[in-house]
Design a protein around this motif. Sequence first.
Motif, short mmCIF file in Angstrom:
data_model
loop_
_atom_site.label_atom_id
_atom_site.label_comp_id
_atom_site.label_asym_id
_atom_site.label_seq_id
_atom_site.Cartn_x
_atom_site.Cartn_y
_atom_site.Cartn_z
N GLU A 23 77.69 -76.58 -82.48
CA GLU A 23 78.99 -75.28 -83.21
C GLU A 23 78.80 -74.46 -82.76
O GLU A 23 77.04 -73.52 -83.05
N PRO A 24 79.70 -73.33 -82.24
CA PRO A 24 79.13 -71.94 -81.22
C PRO A 24 78.93 -71.48 -82.40
O PRO A 24 79.38 -71.42 -83.86
N GLN A 46 73.16 -58.62 -82.94
CA GLN A 46 71.54 -58.67 -83.12
C GLN A 46 71.04 -59.96 -82.17
O GLN A 46 71.39 -61.53 -82.17
N THR A 47 69.79 -60.10 -81.56
CA THR A 47 69.34 -60.79 -80.94
C THR A 47 69.31 -61.84 -82.80
O THR A 47 69.03 -61.54 -83.57
N GLY A 48 69.14 -63.11 -82.16
CA GLY A 48 69.12 -64.32 -83.73
C GLY A 48 70.68 -65.21 -83.14
O GLY A 48 70.21 -65.84 -84.63
N THR A 49 71.57 -64.07 -82.96
CA THR A 49 72.76 -65.09 -83.43
C THR A 49 73.47 -65.55 -81.98
O THR A 49 74.31 -65.88 -82.50
N GLY A 50 72.61 -65.79 -81.53
CA GLY A 50 73.43 -66.82 -80.87
C GLY A 50 73.47 -66.03 -79.20
O GLY A 50 74.66 -66.72 -78.70
N LYS A 51 73.24 -64.70 -79.60
CA LYS A 51 74.35 -63.80 -78.11
C LYS A 51 73.96 -64.58 -76.48
O LYS A 51 74.77 -64.51 -75.60
N THR A 52 72.76 -64.76 -76.52
CA THR A 52 72.70 -65.41 -75.12
C THR A 52 73.21 -66.35 -74.82
O THR A 52 73.70 -66.34 -73.42
N GLU A 319 60.96 -69.51 -82.05
CA GLU A 319 62.06 -70.80 -83.07
C GLU A 319 61.70 -71.16 -84.30
O GLU A 319 60.75 -71.25 -84.67
N ARG A 345 66.65 -66.64 -87.79
CA ARG A 345 67.15 -66.79 -86.28
C ARG A 345 68.61 -67.43 -86.32
O ARG A 345 67.69 -68.78 -86.94
N ALA A 346 69.38 -68.18 -85.67
CA ALA A 346 70.77 -69.33 -85.89
C ALA A 346 70.90 -69.47 -86.66
O ALA A 346 70.79 -68.77 -88.04
P1 AMP Z 1 69.28 -65.35 -79.28
O1 AMP Z 1 70.49 -64.55 -80.28
O2 AMP Z 1 70.22 -65.62 -78.20
O3 AMP Z 1 68.44 -64.68 -78.92
O4 AMP Z 1 69.42 -66.76 -79.83
C1 AMP Z 1 68.71 -67.36 -81.04
C2 AMP Z 1 68.42 -68.12 -81.17
O5 AMP Z 1 69.53 -69.52 -81.30
C3 AMP Z 1 68.19 -69.21 -79.90
O6 AMP Z 1 66.99 -70.04 -80.29
C4 AMP Z 1 69.33 -70.16 -79.13
O7 AMP Z 1 68.58 -71.58 -78.54
C5 AMP Z 1 69.84 -70.53 -81.10
N1 AMP Z 1 70.63 -71.33 -80.54
C6 AMP Z 1 71.98 -70.13 -79.85
N2 AMP Z 1 72.78 -70.67 -79.69
C7 AMP Z 1 73.35 -71.71 -80.76
C8 AMP Z 1 73.89 -72.56 -81.10
N3 AMP Z 1 75.20 -72.42 -81.38
N4 AMP Z 1 73.69 -73.50 -81.98
C9 AMP Z 1 71.94 -73.35 -82.68
N5 AMP Z 1 71.18 -71.77 -82.47
C10 AMP Z 1 72.21 -71.56 -81.36
#
Ligand code: AMP
Length: 443
Positions: A23-24, A46-52, A319, A345-346
Amino acid sequence: MSFDSLGLDAKLLQAIQEQNYTEPTPIQQQAIPVILSGKDLMASAQTGTGKTAGFGLPILQKLLDQQTNTTNKPEAKKGRRPLYALILAPTRELAAQIGDNIRDYSRYLPIRSLVVFGGVSINPQMMKLRGGVDILIATPGRLLDLVQQNAVDLATVKVLVLDEADRMLDMGFIHDIRRVIAKLPKKRQNLMFSATFSDDIKVLAKSILHDPQSIAVAKTNSASEQITQYVHRVDKRRKRELLSYLIGKNQWQQVLIFTRTKYGANHLAEQLTKDGIKAAAIHGNKSQGARTKALADFKHDQIRALVATDIAARGLDIELLPYVVNYELPQVAEDYVHRIGRTGRAQNKGQAISLVCIDELPQLKAIEKLIKMPIPELTTQGFAVDPTIKAEPAKKTAPRRAQGKSQSTNNRSAPTNKSSGNANSGKLAKRQATSKHKSSYTQ
Ligand code: AMP
């Protein structure tokens, strides 16, 4: 909420599913509809929230829509494909990670993305650009070099992303950013992401974004709740010994350790290796090849401890990274939030432990003020602070830290367990009295 309800193409959904995203995340839930609507965005995340994925998925969707609309038009066949989106990142590692993510998400789409950064030869990058690219992920300096060599035309860019904008400013990229922006068309969508919100960031946002939608996933300047934080008071000269002990006793298999200086990172990596803990250092003086190798070895469990400076570690996405250690506290309190954001993260939980000597108490105070909570304290028997050691007068410039004479951990009398609870000052005693975690640290 599910990804299906966000209006993404089936091929994107398939790629997401293969990443095991069920899920998002909150930032994705909020950012994806805003970006799809074409509005500018100011996101506190922050990084780790899935912002990419928060910006990557809607950009890919918009690009796909545009391609569908133009493929049947005759002009679509002519000329090289115009650059659609430009993503600027402060560090090579972050750029590479964004590139990896975009490649994963677009694996079933007819979309070309490319990552460019300095420290490696420019010619292969120029060749790839010549072939046409839809999404370019770049660090500012190398991008400007490529622009200067006419290797990239920014006039077609429809979407600009500034990732980790706060760090871009900290690293002095403001002039480069402005020079890049001057080459972009006036009409474009702007997306800005930042973990912290200083006045400088607000000024930058005001000058770049038009009527932006603001979103925030965590409270500004707050540390992620997935992360359990601890402080371990220790004498400066015994930090390395304590660190080796904690790694060994708790059997940490993957720990990211922060030092303040490149010299300190190298030195500590060497000392840990002598203690029998496989370690490598990652910082700006290392070649790109060495940095990439150290990161890959760390990700694949070839090394247990990765010792990094703030800049090198910024944006690292490892990860399930379970442990972060602040071997030295950062000078700037905001960096603490960035550092510990490497873990938890996540959906995963993580632990961040700061080894704090008496000289660092002012920095600790500033951090606790920023995150608006006291950090619980850990103690380890045999590592009580020496009450006779006084704080050194504060120095303006970061000194090169000469470590205490290294002792081999193999010969050291290993402390066994439980807390010492030995306070060295009234202040510390008070800190420990308020601490919820006075017992030993075990995993
Ligand atoms: P980011 O903050 O974009 O660096 O993402 C942090 C980590 O979360 C990365 O390892 C992504 O692959 C993972 N991630 C991003 N979106 C999701 C999601 N919806 N569910 C689970 N993991 C995610």
